[in-house]
Design a protein around this motif. Structure first.
Motif, PDB file in Angstrom:
ATOM      1  N   SER A 124       0.848  -1.202   0.000  1.00 52.00           N
ATOM      2  CA  SER A 124       0.000   0.000   0.000  1.00 52.00           C
ATOM      3  C   SER A 124       0.872   1.236   0.000  1.00 52.00           C
ATOM      4  CB  SER A 124      -0.946  -0.006   1.196  1.00 52.00           C
ATOM      5  OG  SER A 124      -0.324   0.534   2.318  1.00 52.00           O
ATOM      6  N   ASN A 126      -6.665   4.507  -3.191  1.00 47.96           N
ATOM      7  CA  ASN A 126      -6.704   5.144  -1.870  1.00 47.96           C
ATOM      8  C   ASN A 126      -6.515   6.634  -2.043  1.00 47.96           C
ATOM      9  OD1 ASN A 126      -7.104   2.953  -0.172  1.00 47.96           O
ATOM     10  ND2 ASN A 126      -4.920   2.466  -0.082  1.00 47.96           N
ATOM     11  N   GLU A 127      -7.206   7.408  -1.207  1.00 46.77           N
ATOM     12  CA  GLU A 127      -7.115   8.869  -1.278  1.00 46.77           C
ATOM     13  C   GLU A 127      -5.694   9.345  -0.917  1.00 46.77           C
ATOM     14  OE1 GLU A 127      -9.642  11.001  -2.069  1.00 46.77           O
ATOM     15  OE2 GLU A 127      -8.392  12.778  -1.692  1.00 46.77           O
ATOM     16  N   ASN A 128      -5.078   8.634   0.027  1.00 50.14           N
ATOM     17  CA  ASN A 128      -3.772   9.072   0.528  1.00 50.14           C
ATOM     18  C   ASN A 128      -2.708   7.987   0.364  1.00 50.14           C
ATOM     19  OD1 ASN A 128      -5.865  10.601   2.554  1.00 50.14           O
ATOM     20  ND2 ASN A 128      -4.044  11.797   2.159  1.00 50.14           N
ATOM     21  N   THR A 172      -0.600   7.297   2.803  1.00 49.57           N
ATOM     22  CA  THR A 172      -0.858   6.615   4.076  1.00 49.57           C
ATOM     23  C   THR A 172      -2.296   6.935   4.466  1.00 49.57           C
ATOM     24  OG1 THR A 172       1.449   6.849   4.717  1.00 49.57           O
ATOM     25  CG2 THR A 172      -0.121   6.434   6.488  1.00 49.57           C
ATOM     26  N   CYS A 173      -3.121   5.903   4.541  1.00 53.08           N
ATOM     27  CA  CYS A 173      -4.555   6.118   4.770  1.00 53.08           C
ATOM     28  C   CYS A 173      -4.845   6.483   6.216  1.00 53.08           C
ATOM     29  CB  CYS A 173      -5.325   4.842   4.451  1.00 53.08           C
ATOM     30  SG  CYS A 173      -5.065   4.277   2.787  1.00 53.08           S
ATOM     31  N   ASP A 174      -6.087   6.907   6.466  1.00 56.69           N
ATOM     32  CA  ASP A 174      -6.504   7.197   7.842  1.00 56.69           C
ATOM     33  C   ASP A 174      -6.573   5.887   8.640  1.00 56.69           C
ATOM     34  OD1 ASP A 174      -9.515   6.230   8.050  1.00 56.69           O
ATOM     35  OD2 ASP A 174      -9.227   7.098   6.068  1.00 56.69           O
ATOM     36  N   THR A 218      -9.361   3.302   7.647  1.00 60.49           N
ATOM     37  CA  THR A 218      -9.113   2.658   6.348  1.00 60.49           C
ATOM     38  C   THR A 218      -7.957   1.670   6.455  1.00 60.49           C
ATOM     39  OG1 THR A 218      -9.824   4.709   5.325  1.00 60.49           O
ATOM     40  CG2 THR A 218      -8.708   3.142   3.881  1.00 60.49           C
ATOM     41  N   ASN A 219      -6.930   2.054   7.217  1.00 58.39           N
ATOM     42  CA  ASN A 219      -5.777   1.154   7.383  1.00 58.39           C
ATOM     43  C   ASN A 219      -6.187  -0.183   7.983  1.00 58.39           C
ATOM     44  OD1 ASN A 219      -3.572   2.447   6.301  1.00 58.39           O
ATOM     45  ND2 ASN A 219      -3.226   3.685   8.137  1.00 58.39           N
ATOM     46  N   GLY A 229       0.878  11.186   7.487  1.00 52.42           N
ATOM     47  CA  GLY A 229       0.198  10.063   8.130  1.00 52.42           C
ATOM     48  C   GLY A 229       0.628   9.933   9.581  1.00 52.42           C
ATOM     49  N   ARG A 285      -2.491   8.476  11.669  1.00 50.80           N
ATOM     50  CA  ARG A 285      -3.133   7.491  10.781  1.00 50.80           C
ATOM     51  C   ARG A 285      -2.562   6.084  10.979  1.00 50.80           C
ATOM     52  NH1 ARG A 285      -2.318  10.761   5.206  1.00 50.80           N
ATOM     53  NH2 ARG A 285      -3.105  12.788   5.869  1.00 50.80           N
TER      54      ARG A 285
END
Ligand SMILES: CC(=O)N[C@H]1[C@@H](OP(=O)(O)OP(=O)(O)OC[C@H]2O[C@@H](n3ccc(=O)[nH]c3=O)[C@H](O)[C@@H]2O)O[C@H](CO)[C@@H](O)[C@@H]1O[C@H](C)C(=O)N[C@@H](C)C(=O)N[C@H](CCC(=O)O)C(=O)O
Ligand SMILES: Nc1ncnc2c1ncn2[C@@H]1O[C@H](COP(=O)(O)OP(=O)(O)OP(=O)(O)O)[C@@H](O)[C@H]1O
Length: 492
Positions: free
Chosen positions: A136, A150-152, A154-156, A159-160, A183, A188
């Motif tokens: 990821s 994924n929006e980022n 490192t996801c929130d 979401t992680n 992140g 996150r």
């Protein structure tokens, strides 16, 4: 999941109204809420999630988690008040998805440059070794043959945990994650039980967000300090011995580290490096002996990346001999000093360099086989770190001819972006062209046989962000088309 059981992980809370027995999911975005779920109100940079609790109830939420009293008219909806919804979200998400990272070998990679490359290399080596791995980062989630957006990078936290659970449910046992400083700063990664954490380097970037390099470095150190204090666990740091910042990270955790380097003494060190236009070779000194390594990846920075990946997998128990075999099979990572296959008398690379250090490294990596000019197209993005722009141009000045342009203008005026960059130029052999397509066309037009062209800033990305919309754009497609046109016309 039973709601009482789920909420037992929150020690300090106030509950208004009757809790439903079960909830089926947790959300932090009211627009995604479905029936019988929990909605967590997060105070963001742009809006306050508390403003959307009514939308969430309308969409079927039966539990609202908030930091303040909210007026709820329905008897079927409970309000749970906590001090920090962001922290509660990490605790709840871990419990709801049953602590998936503890069941996986989780590897996190941080640093200003090289995160995508190192994570991709670790993932590819594991797969080539017939092991199951998911990846990821800025490319989204790669799981099996599927890619999930994924929006980022490192996801929130929520979401992680969803993502880690999905990876575990598919029988995959390694999760390789890019860890951004944003992140880390925003929590996150809270709740992710990393086994191996890797540091690539720390140079100028994101000072619009972190303000100072010291603050930026302290934020990065969270990845290492958050390894925890349970010394019965096996955890390991992989550190770049040539970057002085590694000393700080070594000091914030009791866990052992493995080092890699080109300049200083370390556990994994490369010497006798030979750079070619389409391959690199070096001697690897390792705790298991000395090996000759050949790889298709280019440039000194990619030697660092391969050393980081090798040390990470050695920490996991793969022998160095096997790793050296697997490195031979690695392909260059998309858009990272990727040589473009064109039938023209120039050598062309697509690269993702968009920091001063990456630009320097990108140009340095072709210097050893330069015959004629190096033409470097440098791009930076709008509404992001302004302070790095002149420094990027300063490094780009290492090239014989520079084209300054824009990656993703977003809402910022391209002329302002270019004016910032121009301040750093060290010579006059350059041209500023706001339109990226025209800038690439110009790079090809001014080229002559024997030249090296590097198109930097966007790598393999297939879009450009103008205002807040993504428009189709591909450096590689534009460049290939223009190159064929120029050189076939010349030949006719
Ligand atoms: C500045 C920043 O980091 N912003 C991140 C932050 O957004 P935010 O605080 O603005 O969120 P917000 O829009 O105010 O929303 C607050 C809450 O209200 C909720 N909401 C909002 C609207 C609505 O109708 N209903 C609703 O429930 C939202 O779901 C959210 O829970 O929280 C979001 C959810 O976690 C992130 O997606 C978002 O990243 C934005 C998109 C971003 O561009 N971030 C960049 C700076 C970033 O993080 N980059 C790094 C990589 C950097 C690198 O290249 O190395 C990354 O990891 O991606
Ligand atoms: N170890 C390294 N040291 C310095 N520069 C590097 C290194 N690895 C890659 N680069 C440069 O940085 C660019 C981006 O590489 P990569 O995508 O791997 O980094 P990243 O950390 O994921 O970047 P981002 O956070 O912007 O997504 C490459 O195209 C190359 O120019």
């Amino acid at each position: 999941m039973n709601t009482h059981e789920l909420l037992s992980c929150l020690r300090f809370k106030k509950i208004n109204g009757a809790l439903p027995n079960h909830i089926t999911n947790i959300h932090q975005d009211s627009r995604k809420v479905e029936n019988d779920t929990m909605f967590i109100c997060i105070r963001g940079f742009t809006v306050d999630g508390h403003e959307y609790y009514k939308d969430a109830i309308e969409n079927g939420a039966t539990v609202i988690l908030a930091e303040e009293e909210l007026k709820i008219d329905s008897d079927h909806v409970a309000l749970v008040i906590v001090n920090s919804t962001a922290k509660a979200m990490a605790l709840l998400a871990n419990k709801f998805f049953d602590y998936p990272s503890t069941k996986l070998t989780t590897i996190g990679v941080t640093g200003t440059n090289g995160k995508t490359t190192v994570t991709s290399l670790i993932h590819s080596i594991l797969r080539n070794d017939n092991q199951k791995s998911a990846l990821s980062g800025s490319i989204g989630l790669e799981l099996g043959k599927e890619f999930y957006y994924n929006e980022n990078t490192t996801c929130d936290a929520l979401t992680n945990q969803k993502m880690l659970r999905k990876v575990h449910d598919q029988g995959v046992d390694h999760m390789i994650m890019e860890v951004s400083s944003h992140g880390l700063a925003q929590g996150r990664l809270w709740g992710i039980d990393f086994d191996i954490v890797v540091f690539t380097n720390l140079t100028h970037d994101h000072l619009d967000y972190h303000n100072t390099m010291e603050q930026y470095s302290n934020t990065k150190s969270l990845l290492f300090s958050q390894l925890g204090n349970d010394l019965s666990a096996f955890k390991c740091l992989i550190l770049n011995e040539d970057d002085p910042q590694s000393n700080q990270y070594k000091a914030v955790t009791p866990f052992e580290s493995i080092s890699y380097s080109i300049e200083n003494t370390s556990d994994f060190k490369a010497t006798n490096i030979i750079y070619k236009s389409d391959m690199t070779s070096f001697t690897l000194h390792s705790p298991e002996g000395t090996y000759d390594v050949e790889m298709k990846l280019l440039g000194k920075f990619n030697i660092y990346n391969v050393l980081a990946a090798t040390a990470s997998l050695y920490a996991k128990g793969i022998t160095v001999e096997r790793l050296v075999e697997l490195i031979k099979k690695l392909s260059p990572v998309n858009g990272r000093m990727e040589k473009v296959n064109i039938s023209a008398p120039v050598t062309m690379y697509i690269d993702y360099a968009h920091t001063p250090d990456a630009i320097e490294k990108s140009i340095s990596s072709v210097m050893p086989f330069k015959k004629q000019k190096i033409i470097f197209l440098a791009g930076t993005s709008g509404d992001r770190d302004r302070y790095k722009r002149p420094l990027m141009a300063e490094k780009a000045s290492l090239a014989d001819y520079v084209i300054l342009t824009v990656n993703d203008p977003r809402f910022e005026n391209a002329t302002t972006i270019l004016a910032d960059m121009e301040q750093g130029m060290q010579h006059h052999h350059y041209k500023s062209i706001p339109d990226r397509k025209k800038a690439i066309t110009h790079a090809i037009e001014v080229s002559e046989p024997g030249d090296i062209i590097i198109l930097a800033g966007k790598g393999q990305e297939e879009y450009q962000i103008i205002e807040n919309k993504k428009y189709p754009h591909s450096d590689i497609k534009i460049a290939t088309e223009k190159c064929l046109l120029k050189y076939s016309l010349n030949h006719n």
